[in-house]
Write a protein that holds these residues in place. Structure first.
Motif, PDB file in Angstrom:
ATOM      1  N   ARG A 118       0.836  -1.207   0.000  1.00 52.90           N
ATOM      2  CA  ARG A 118       0.000   0.000   0.000  1.00 52.90           C
ATOM      3  C   ARG A 118       0.867   1.252   0.000  1.00 52.90           C
ATOM      4  O   ARG A 118       0.629   2.184  -0.761  1.00 52.90           O
ATOM      5  N   ARG A 119       1.900   1.267   0.818  1.00 57.87           N
ATOM      6  CA  ARG A 119       2.789   2.435   0.880  1.00 57.87           C
ATOM      7  C   ARG A 119       3.517   2.640  -0.449  1.00 57.87           C
ATOM      8  O   ARG A 119       3.649   3.760  -0.924  1.00 57.87           O
ATOM      9  N   ILE A 120       3.963   1.561  -1.047  1.00 58.85           N
ATOM     10  CA  ILE A 120       4.641   1.645  -2.342  1.00 58.85           C
ATOM     11  C   ILE A 120       3.676   2.165  -3.394  1.00 58.85           C
ATOM     12  O   ILE A 120       4.016   3.046  -4.185  1.00 58.85           O
ATOM     13  N   TYR A 121       2.466   1.632  -3.386  1.00 57.47           N
ATOM     14  CA  TYR A 121       1.454   2.067  -4.359  1.00 57.47           C
ATOM     15  C   TYR A 121       1.182   3.563  -4.217  1.00 57.47           C
ATOM     16  O   TYR A 121       1.155   4.298  -5.201  1.00 57.47           O
ATOM     17  N   GLU A 122       0.964   4.023  -2.983  1.00 56.28           N
ATOM     18  CA  GLU A 122       0.679   5.439  -2.757  1.00 56.28           C
ATOM     19  C   GLU A 122       1.825   6.332  -3.226  1.00 56.28           C
ATOM     20  O   GLU A 122       1.609   7.431  -3.728  1.00 56.28           O
ATOM     21  N   ALA A 123       3.037   5.863  -3.074  1.00 53.90           N
ATOM     22  CA  ALA A 123       4.206   6.665  -3.432  1.00 53.90           C
ATOM     23  C   ALA A 123       4.521   6.652  -4.924  1.00 53.90           C
ATOM     24  O   ALA A 123       5.135   7.586  -5.433  1.00 53.90           O
TER      25      ALA A 123
END
Length: 190
Positions: A29-34
């Motif tokens: 999720r963090r990778i996707y958001e970034a």
């Protein structure tokens, strides 16, 4: 030794990829958001079709889920590695479709696809900066915090603030000035 914000952002993205490789599902999720805005831009530019670009982007994150353990920080930056995955997925879709769609770029030109969005590592830096500002704002005395939020985030003038708070203009100016000085000191803390 202090790291530059861009280096910190790259390190955070690398750490998230490593965490994903280690089984931490929330890291995706963090990778996707970034990264999703930049990677979608690459896919869309190559494919020229929003639906196809969305499908290619989904494939990128599925591949990442399966292959996060293959990321090597000594060979590429995390965003370059992900951008290459996006480019390859988009080109694979072009090849599978057998034709280049209207508005798409050639496979050779796909290496130099520009992205109008800010880079993922820059977005991470901006997000960190914003979080730091809000954290430091929350540490201010309530009247200073309120005046600064209404003036700088809400667009109110000092005169409007003085009228709303029923205080002299000089009081509002002092609150804001002292609050900004404290805010600056907090933000600059290592």
């Amino acid at each position: 030794m202090d790291k530059s914000p861009a280096k910190q952002a790259r390190d955070a993205l690398s750490a998230d990829i490593a965490a994903l490789a280690g089984g931490e599902h929330d890291a995706l999720r963090r990778i996707y958001e970034a990264t999703s805005a930049k990677l979608f831009g690459i896919c869309l530019r190559i494919l020229g079709d929003e639906k196809e670009a969305e499908d290619a982007l989904q494939d990128v994150y599925i591949d990442l889920w399966k292959r996060a353990d293959r990321f090597d920080t000594s060979r590429a930056s995390p965003i370059s590695w992900l951008a290459t995955m996006a480019r390859n997925r988009a080109v694979d879709r072009l090849r599978a479709g057998g034709k280049v769609r209207s508005g798409a770029v050639s496979e050779e030109a796909a290496f130099d696809v520009p992205d109008k969005d800010i880079a993922a590592d820059e977005k991470l830096v901006l997000d960190e900066r914003d979080a730091r500002i809000h954290h430091c704002l929350s540490k201010l005395e309530k009247r200073q915090q309120s005046a600064i939020r209404r003036a700088f985030l809400g667009g109110a003038t000092y005169v409007q603030l003085a009228e709303k708070d029923d205080v002299p203009l000089s009081t509002i100016k002092s609150r804001v000035h002292r609050g900004l000085a404290k805010l600056k000191k907090c933000i600059e803390k290592p």
